[in-house]
Scaffold this motif. Sequence first.
Motif, PDB file in Angstrom:
ATOM      1  N   SER A  37       0.858  -1.157   0.074  1.00  0.00           N
ATOM      2  CA  SER A  37       0.124   0.194  -0.116  1.00  0.00           C
ATOM      3  C   SER A  37       0.748   1.285   0.023  1.00  0.00           C
ATOM      4  O   SER A  37       0.550   2.331  -0.068  1.00  0.00           O
ATOM      5  CB  SER A  37      -0.962   0.117   1.207  1.00  0.00           C
ATOM      6  N   ASN A  38       2.215   0.974   0.177  1.00  0.00           N
ATOM      7  CA  ASN A  38       2.881   2.325   0.120  1.00  0.00           C
ATOM      8  C   ASN A  38       4.167   1.841  -0.454  1.00  0.00           C
ATOM      9  O   ASN A  38       5.597   1.664   0.272  1.00  0.00           O
ATOM     10  CB  ASN A  38       3.389   2.871   1.552  1.00  0.00           C
ATOM     11  N   LYS A  39       4.399   1.668  -1.833  1.00  0.00           N
ATOM     12  CA  LYS A  39       5.661   1.239  -2.597  1.00  0.00           C
ATOM     13  C   LYS A  39       6.604   2.206  -2.807  1.00  0.00           C
ATOM     14  O   LYS A  39       6.748   3.192  -2.645  1.00  0.00           O
ATOM     15  CB  LYS A  39       5.020   0.689  -3.948  1.00  0.00           C
ATOM     16  N   VAL A  49       6.347   0.569 -15.094  1.00  0.00           N
ATOM     17  CA  VAL A  49       5.151   0.072 -15.907  1.00  0.00           C
ATOM     18  C   VAL A  49       4.086  -0.573 -15.036  1.00  0.00           C
ATOM     19  O   VAL A  49       3.068   0.135 -15.165  1.00  0.00           O
ATOM     20  CB  VAL A  49       5.431  -0.889 -17.261  1.00  0.00           C
ATOM     21  N   HIS A  50       4.258  -1.552 -14.516  1.00  0.00           N
ATOM     22  CA  HIS A  50       3.338  -2.218 -13.731  1.00  0.00           C
ATOM     23  C   HIS A  50       3.299  -2.014 -12.182  1.00  0.00           C
ATOM     24  O   HIS A  50       2.344  -1.887 -11.516  1.00  0.00           O
ATOM     25  CB  HIS A  50       3.223  -3.836 -13.939  1.00  0.00           C
ATOM     26  N   LYS A  51       4.412  -1.390 -11.757  1.00  0.00           N
ATOM     27  CA  LYS A  51       4.641  -1.160 -10.296  1.00  0.00           C
ATOM     28  C   LYS A  51       4.335  -2.083  -9.493  1.00  0.00           C
ATOM     29  O   LYS A  51       3.810  -1.979  -8.509  1.00  0.00           O
ATOM     30  CB  LYS A  51       3.555   0.159 -10.019  1.00  0.00           C
ATOM     31  N   LYS A  52       4.738  -3.352  -9.714  1.00  0.00           N
ATOM     32  CA  LYS A  52       4.445  -4.417  -8.856  1.00  0.00           C
ATOM     33  C   LYS A  52       5.544  -5.285  -8.677  1.00  0.00           C
ATOM     34  O   LYS A  52       6.764  -5.320  -9.302  1.00  0.00           O
ATOM     35  CB  LYS A  52       3.345  -5.436  -9.570  1.00  0.00           C
ATOM     36  N   VAL A  53       5.572  -6.158  -7.592  1.00  0.00           N
ATOM     37  CA  VAL A  53       6.677  -7.256  -7.068  1.00  0.00           C
ATOM     38  C   VAL A  53       6.150  -8.361  -7.829  1.00  0.00           C
ATOM     39  O   VAL A  53       5.119  -8.469  -8.148  1.00  0.00           O
ATOM     40  CB  VAL A  53       6.525  -7.280  -5.732  1.00  0.00           C
ATOM     41  N   PRO A  54       7.093  -9.237  -8.186  1.00  0.00           N
ATOM     42  CA  PRO A  54       8.411  -9.195  -7.686  1.00  0.00           C
ATOM     43  C   PRO A  54       9.315  -8.503  -8.673  1.00  0.00           C
ATOM     44  O   PRO A  54       8.855  -8.327  -9.997  1.00  0.00           O
ATOM     45  CB  PRO A  54       9.020 -10.541  -7.748  1.00  0.00           C
TER      46      PRO A  54
END
Length: 226
Positions: A37-39, A49-54
């Motif tokens: 919730s607070n990258k 682009v996706h702002k996701k892990v991993p």
Amino acid sequence: MADLKVHGFWFSPYTWGVIWTLKLKGMPYEYIEEDNSNKSPQLLKYNPVHKKVPVLVHAGKPICESMIIVEYIDELWSQNSLVPADPYEKAVARFWVRYVEDMISAAAAQVFSNANGSEEQQRVINDIWQGLRVIEDQCFGNHKKYFGGDTLNTLDIAFGSFVKILVGLGDVFEVKMLPAESFPRLHTWFNNFMDVPIIRDNSPDHGKLVSTLKYFMEKALGSSSS
């Protein structure tokens, strides 16, 4: 020593796949736990682009998307190979990895939007079982221990993380998601998979996983009803 960092989230099955792969390869790495919730600025920089892990960062260079990362690691460090060497077997494994990824996306969308009430939950479960039936029938005709035969491959990594979530989801729904009487080969495969020490010792605590699934589901259903 390889300069490897993993930006991940403990609840993310995609993160588990990357960690399992590095552990199976015996590669040291630094793990950075992200707050979903607070990258962190680093995560947003490495995956704009996706702002996701991993995200795997190797010598300062980021690689995104879990199975791309798994194949990247496997290509660089050949010990305990996970990607089949035969071109046909590699293509087949990639097909089923994509099938599993599509199953994950469809199941997540249903679980967190439609599982409000017993009838809706049962529809979600039936859809998941339908997808599992295809894998049971198509991937285990030769009584293999793992998808790769006697050794783990990329499909074991991709599917294992998904089933780990399913088993937790079953506790939330109070139903067995992988009953031995309906899916004897998949049931045996999952037990074999979780008996691998590296997999077992680097998987999230089941109770914590179930509690978090309940939290996310209640949050999603609360938002949809408001």
